[in-house]
Design a protein around this motif. Structure first.
Motif, mmCIF file in Angstrom:
data_model
loop_
_atom_site.group_PDB
_atom_site.id
_atom_site.type_symbol
_atom_site.label_atom_id
_atom_site.label_comp_id
_atom_site.label_asym_id
_atom_site.label_seq_id
_atom_site.Cartn_x
_atom_site.Cartn_y
_atom_site.Cartn_z
ATOM 1 N N ASP A 171 0.818 -1.204 0.000
ATOM 2 C CA ASP A 171 0.000 0.000 0.000
ATOM 3 C C ASP A 171 0.860 1.266 0.000
ATOM 4 O O ASP A 171 0.495 2.262 -0.605
ATOM 5 C CB ASP A 171 -0.966 0.011 1.197
ATOM 6 C CG ASP A 171 -2.036 1.079 1.044
ATOM 7 O OD1 ASP A 171 -2.586 1.207 -0.060
ATOM 8 O OD2 ASP A 171 -2.303 1.813 2.020
ATOM 9 N N ARG A 172 1.984 1.197 0.705
ATOM 10 C CA ARG A 172 2.887 2.337 0.761
ATOM 11 C C ARG A 172 4.317 1.809 0.732
ATOM 12 O O ARG A 172 4.589 0.759 1.308
ATOM 13 C CB ARG A 172 2.680 3.124 2.055
ATOM 14 C CG ARG A 172 1.231 3.385 2.356
ATOM 15 C CD ARG A 172 1.055 3.763 3.803
ATOM 16 N NE ARG A 172 -0.380 3.811 4.135
ATOM 17 C CZ ARG A 172 -0.848 4.010 5.359
ATOM 18 N NH1 ARG A 172 -0.013 4.194 6.362
ATOM 19 N NH2 ARG A 172 -2.142 4.027 5.577
ATOM 20 N N ASN A 193 -1.809 4.953 -7.236
ATOM 21 C CA ASN A 193 -2.473 6.067 -6.567
ATOM 22 C C ASN A 193 -2.534 7.306 -7.441
ATOM 23 O O ASN A 193 -3.565 7.957 -7.552
ATOM 24 C CB ASN A 193 -1.732 6.399 -5.273
ATOM 25 C CG ASN A 193 -1.871 5.303 -4.249
ATOM 26 O OD1 ASN A 193 -2.946 5.067 -3.733
ATOM 27 N ND2 ASN A 193 -0.772 4.610 -3.962
ATOM 28 N N THR A 207 0.279 7.525 0.277
ATOM 29 C CA THR A 207 -0.853 7.459 -0.646
ATOM 30 C C THR A 207 -1.565 8.805 -0.732
ATOM 31 O O THR A 207 -2.041 9.186 -1.794
ATOM 32 C CB THR A 207 -1.862 6.384 -0.194
ATOM 33 O OG1 THR A 207 -2.187 6.610 1.171
ATOM 34 C CG2 THR A 207 -1.270 4.998 -0.352
ATOM 35 N N ARG A 216 -2.039 10.765 -4.247
ATOM 36 C CA ARG A 216 -3.384 11.067 -4.760
ATOM 37 C C ARG A 216 -3.547 12.562 -4.960
ATOM 38 O O ARG A 216 -4.188 13.006 -5.914
ATOM 39 C CB ARG A 216 -4.439 10.489 -3.812
ATOM 40 C CG ARG A 216 -4.398 8.964 -3.829
ATOM 41 C CD ARG A 216 -5.241 8.287 -2.751
ATOM 42 N NE ARG A 216 -4.823 6.869 -2.664
ATOM 43 C CZ ARG A 216 -5.333 5.984 -1.807
ATOM 44 N NH1 ARG A 216 -6.282 6.343 -0.961
ATOM 45 N NH2 ARG A 216 -4.884 4.741 -1.808
#
Lengths: 346, 346
Positions: B159-160, B174, B204, B208
DNA sequence: TAGCCTCTAGACAACGTTGTCAAACGAGGG
DNA sequence: CCCTCGTTTGACAACGTTGTCTAGAGGCTA
């Protein structure tokens, strides 16, 4: 003969032990142990030398060995149905927080509602010598746990009681909650109310069905067999069950959904229904208030259940010896709209 | 001198060991080990005697000792932000399934988005000698992991990306997803678009935001500072940020919500807004299609991310040595209604 | 029957830590 | 100067398992 952190000719993948640290610091093994565990009786100067060696070598205590020696693992196991189910996330998190406050780690596993897998997981956790277990059981025979409990592994069941053994359990008032839900629908004028629930193997499904029947009986209402459907909570199954009840010659005017999975599918089905049908769901869920109509539910508090169970578990680990007992968490009916729709007589 | 299972004068809380089994079966310690592990070279008769002793005593192998001896723990750690967040449930479950297929247990912990707690958890897992780690990082400096990775603990970030070290990572797109979302709003006529995201510390959130700015720039649109709000995803914070954007003299006509927590709160705020405001959210969520209007989202696939990360982890454990790399999972824009609302010029 | 081989079985050390115990040391009192 | 006492320190065993190595039994061949 270099003397750097990566040096000392260690193979990749091998970790330094206290013995290595001791050699490097020029002290005894036990002194390193003392420093690592912050025990008293070490001169500041010695401590500094040991600390330097620890840093230089990148030492980290091997808790496997420690556990073996001490006998306590400082970890508890949680076995539940499916972490991906939004009901269990908060429950698991609550158990974790309690564990953390007691310095314990949480190992969890999903049984996928399969008794064999539940047993396999539980016994694997026992082999790891977790200090305690929180179990949301899939099976209904837990005699396999008896030797483990005798051996001192504390065990608390959540959401459903243990089968064929006497053990602590934290349950919600499934019967009362279901009865309230159905009584609520009856109070709003419904006479033909359908119940779609989980598989009858599951304790909560049976209890909620019992609540449903109790409320109907209390109001003097008959229950047609076609109004009751227990089984998988897979969307297709629930969808066809709901459709059958709605398309019958004398269709139900209200639905009581046996858990959050069922409710969500029911919302979808009812959303496509030409005439309004009332709905009350067991379990609250996020956004229940944003759907139109907003969904009336009987809410239970999964985080509270997890917290209660874990707290009890650690009290057992602290040595309380009262006999196993069942704790019941009350439910709460939250009217939001879908449960107050009057019957549409067609 | 009774001879029953509970007998042999064991204290409550003590478990029989292989030595006890061996004594009872009248064989050597190693023979018990062989039987327990299904190794060859034991006569059927001897095996039967050992099995009987095992059953009678309720023996279960102590995996702590086994782990110590063998060096492998057959367990992996998962550190994430919060198990109660519906985004992480499926991810965790996916990691668990992969672990299970490799015969490993999953130990997980929640960092609560606190870097110190993340580190504490990760190091506790390392001390337990987990074979590998899947980390959804809260912090942005993971140099503390270097000695662990050198020592052979496989590590995959999800995710990161990791901070200040070179490590495997499984990320979603993202930047691209956010750009698509905002471009979608622009294509529907919006010029003043607000962005409410997570704390800028989080990778993220920054990506974004970058996607948001990129889409705006690509369309030649200016971005007013008051249209961008990064910070906690607590409902109150999001609510006040959204309200400020909607109540400004020149209000935004559309919102881009930076993650599922933000989106849910935005839906509530917009539901109470007198004029229609378009909304696209990052992350899909259950019931997004049932809210009115249904919520247009940029969906990522948390289960796929978990599966991908865990699979990579076990490939590392199997010894592949390619350099660390980042895997990017694409996102998918799902138009459902809220993102297609035209701008309401006041 | 001697020699060899195979197969079962057990003795022993090792994994890395912690608990127990005793040695060594310095300080303080008589 | 001797004795005692308290403090720091390390040697050693133990936790329960598995890997290695060797002993012994039994069967087969020459």
């Amino acid at each position: 003969m270099t003397d750097t952190a990566r040096g000392t000719s260690r193979r990749y993948g091998t970790r330094p032990t206290m013995k290595d640290v001791a050699a490097r610091a020029g002290v005894g093994l036990k002194t390193v142990s003392r420093v690592v565990n912050g025990e008293a009786g070490v001169t500041p100067d010695t401590e500094r030398r040991v600390q330097e060696a620890i840093t230089a070598l990148g030492f980290r205590r091997n808790d496997s060995a420690r556990i073996l020696r001490k006998g306590r693992t400082a970890s508890i196991g949680l076995v539940l149905e499916d972490l991906a189910d939004p009901f269990y996330g908060p429950l698991s998190r609550a158990v974790e927080e309690v564990a953390r406050s007691h310095g314990a780690l949480l190992i969890n596993g999903s049984s996928a509602e399969d008794p064999a897998r539940e047993q396999e997981l539980v016994l694997a956790l026992c082999a790891r010598r977790v200090d305690g277990l929180v179990i949301i059981p899939a099976g209904d025979d837990h005699r396999y746990l008896e030797p483990e409990i005798t051996a001192g592994i504390a065990t608390v069941f959540v959401d459903r009681p243990a089968g064929r053994i006497d053990a602590d359990a934290v349950l919600c008032d499934n019967f009362g909650g279901a009865r309230d839900a159905v009584a609520h629908l009856i109070a709003h004028g419904h006479r033909r109310i359908g119940f779609i629930g989980d598989q009858p193997r599951i304790h909560t499904a049976r209890e909620r069905l019992r609540g449903y029947r109790s409320a109907m009986a209390a109001a003097g209402l008959p229950v047609d067999d076609s109004w009751v459907s227990l089984g998988s909570t897979a969307p297709e199954r629930v969808r066809s069950a709901a459709t059958a009840m709605l398309d019958a010659p004398e269709p139900v005017t209200a639905l009581f959904a046996g858990n959050n999975r069922v409710t969500v599918t029911a919302v979808r089905v009812l959303g496509a229904s030409p005439r309004p049908v009332a709905l009350v769901g067991f379990d609250d869920f996020e956004l229940a208030d944003l759907v139109r109509p907003a969904v009336t539910v009987v809410a239970q508090d999964p985080a509270l259940m997890g917290r209660t169970a874990a707290t009890l578990l650690f009290r057992r680990l602290d040595g309380i010896t009262e006999p196993p007992h069942h704790t019941e968490i009350p439910t709460r009916l939250i009217p939001r709209g879908s449960g107050e729709i009057p019957p549409a007589e067609g």
